[in-house]
Design a protein around this motif. Structure first.
Motif, PDB file in Angstrom:
ATOM      1  N   ASP A  31      27.151 -53.654  25.439  1.00 20.32           N
ATOM      2  CA  ASP A  31      27.171 -54.658  24.368  1.00 20.32           C
ATOM      3  C   ASP A  31      25.928 -55.540  24.436  1.00 20.32           C
ATOM      4  O   ASP A  31      25.323 -55.869  23.407  1.00 20.32           O
ATOM      5  N   ASN A  34      22.970 -53.543  23.211  1.00 20.50           N
ATOM      6  CA  ASN A  34      22.992 -53.438  21.749  1.00 20.50           C
ATOM      7  C   ASN A  34      22.550 -54.739  21.083  1.00 20.50           C
ATOM      8  O   ASN A  34      21.891 -54.714  20.031  1.00 20.50           O
ATOM      9  N   ALA A  35      22.895 -55.857  21.683  1.00 23.17           N
ATOM     10  CA  ALA A  35      22.471 -57.147  21.143  1.00 23.17           C
ATOM     11  C   ALA A  35      20.950 -57.270  21.197  1.00 23.17           C
ATOM     12  O   ALA A  35      20.312 -57.769  20.256  1.00 23.17           O
ATOM     13  N   ARG A  38      19.406 -55.142  18.463  1.00 23.53           N
ATOM     14  CA  ARG A  38      19.486 -55.800  17.152  1.00 23.53           C
ATOM     15  C   ARG A  38      18.405 -56.873  17.017  1.00 23.53           C
ATOM     16  O   ARG A  38      17.786 -57.019  15.955  1.00 23.53           O
ATOM     17  N   ALA A  41      15.138 -55.175  16.327  1.00 23.63           N
ATOM     18  CA  ALA A  41      15.033 -54.731  14.941  1.00 23.63           C
ATOM     19  C   ALA A  41      14.659 -55.890  14.014  1.00 23.63           C
ATOM     20  O   ALA A  41      13.842 -55.725  13.097  1.00 23.63           O
ATOM     21  N   VAL A  42      15.230 -57.048  14.260  1.00 27.63           N
ATOM     22  CA  VAL A  42      14.899 -58.230  13.463  1.00 27.63           C
ATOM     23  C   VAL A  42      13.427 -58.596  13.667  1.00 27.63           C
ATOM     24  O   VAL A  42      12.704 -58.904  12.704  1.00 27.63           O
ATOM     25  N   HIS A  55      12.228 -57.311  23.624  1.00 28.80           N
ATOM     26  CA  HIS A  55      13.667 -57.110  23.429  1.00 28.80           C
ATOM     27  C   HIS A  55      14.076 -55.689  23.821  1.00 28.80           C
ATOM     28  O   HIS A  55      15.136 -55.492  24.427  1.00 28.80           O
ATOM     29  N   TYR A  56      13.242 -54.717  23.482  1.00 28.94           N
ATOM     30  CA  TYR A  56      13.555 -53.336  23.874  1.00 28.94           C
ATOM     31  C   TYR A  56      13.524 -53.188  25.396  1.00 28.94           C
ATOM     32  O   TYR A  56      14.339 -52.465  25.974  1.00 28.94           O
TER      33      TYR A  56
END
Length: 239
Positions: A31, A34-35, A38, A41-42, A55-56
Motif C-alpha cells: 500500500d 502504491n501511494a 501515485r 504519476a502526479v 517517488h519511484y
C-alpha cells in the motif's frame, strides 16, 4: 458445539495479530509503495520529473520482495523520469542493467522487455546526440548509436513477424526510429549543431566531455538541407 464456537470467537484476535505481523505487513508495504507510485504519476503530470524519480525510488524501497515484474516496472518508470530530468547517462546505465536482469529472469513479462529495450535504444540515441555535441570522437559515440540501431532493428524484425493492424503500426514506428538512428550517425556535425537540442539532452553531461583533447570548436552552423532532418524522434517512453 457451543464450546467450539466460543473457542473460535476467542481465537479471532490471535488470528488478526498473526496476520498483522505476517502477511499484513507485506500488504501495508505494498500500500505504501502504491501511494508513492501515485505521487510519482502526479509529479510526472506536473512535469516535475526529478520528484517523480524520487517517488519511484521510495516505492522501490518500500516494495517487499516478491513479484519481480512489479520491481522491473518501477525501475523502468524511474529510468524514464531520469531521462527527462537531466540524468540521461544514469538512466542509460540503469536501463542496460535492467534489460540484462529481465532477460535473465525466468518469468519476466515479455512486454516489459520490449518496452525496456525500446527505452534503452532511445537513451542510447540521445546519448549519441549528446556525445557528438560535446565533440567526442567517432570511436566513442559510434558504438552507442550502433547499439541503439541494433535494438531498434531487433524490435522492428520481431514486430514484423507478428500479425495485426496494431503490430503493423508498431513495426512502422520502430522502422522510423531505426532510420532516425542511421541518420544521426551519418549527419555532419554542423547540421546536428543547427538542430534544436532534444529535451532529454538538456542539462546532461555524458561524463566524458572533461577528457583532455576531446573538445572541438563549434563549426558555423549551416542551414539544414531537405535531407538533414532526423525525422520523428523517440521520446524515451516507447514508440
Amino acid at each position: 458445539m457451543r464450546l467450539f464456537l466460543i473457542l473460535c470467537w476467542l481465537s479471532l484476535p490471535l488470528l488478526a495479530w498473526a496476520y498483522h505481523v505476517g502477511p499484513g505487513q507485506d500488504q501495508l508495504a505494498i500500500d505504501d509503495a502504491n501511494a508513492m507510485i501515485r505521487l510519482a504519476a502526479v509529479s510526472e503530470t506536473d512535469g516535475d520529473y526529478a520528484a517523480a524519480t524520487d517517488h519511484y525510488a521510495d516505492a522501490l524501497a518500500k516494495l517487499p520482495e516478491g513479484d519481480a515484474n512489479d520491481r522491473f516496472a518501477i525501475q523502468l518508470a524511474m529510468a524514464k523520469t531520469q531521462m527527462n530530468s537531466g540524468k540521461l547517462p544514469e538512466a542509460r546505465v540503469a536501463l542496460e542493467g535492467l534489460l540484462d536482469a529481465m532477460e535473465a529472469a525466468e518469468d519476466c513479462d515479455p512486454s516489459l522487455i520490449v518496452e525496456t529495450r525500446n527505452t534503452l535504444a532511445s537513451s542510447q540515441y540521445y546519448m549519441t546526440w549528446l556525445m557528438r555535441l560535446e565533440g567526442l570522437p567517432a570511436e566513442e559515440w559510434e558504438p552507442e548509436i550502433e547499439a541503439s540501431r541494433q535494438h531498434y532493428r531487433m524490435l522492428a524484425e520481431t514486430t514484423r513477424r507478428q500479425e495485426g493492424e496494431q503490430d503493423a503500426e508498431q513495426f512502422a514506428a520502430y522502422q522510423q526510429d531505426l532510420e532516425s538512428a542511421i541518420r544521426l550517425a551519418r549527419m555532419d556535425l554542423s547540421e546536428l549543431q543547427a538542430l534544436k537540442i532534444p529535451t532529454q539532452c538538456k542539462g546532461c553531461c555524458s561524463g566524458q566531455c572533461d577528457k583532455p583533447g576531446k573538445k572541438q570548436s563549434k563549426k558555423p552552423g549551416k542551414k539544414k538541407g531537405a535531407g538533414s532532418n532526423l525525422g520523428p524522434l523517440p521520446d524515451g517512453s516507447g514508440s
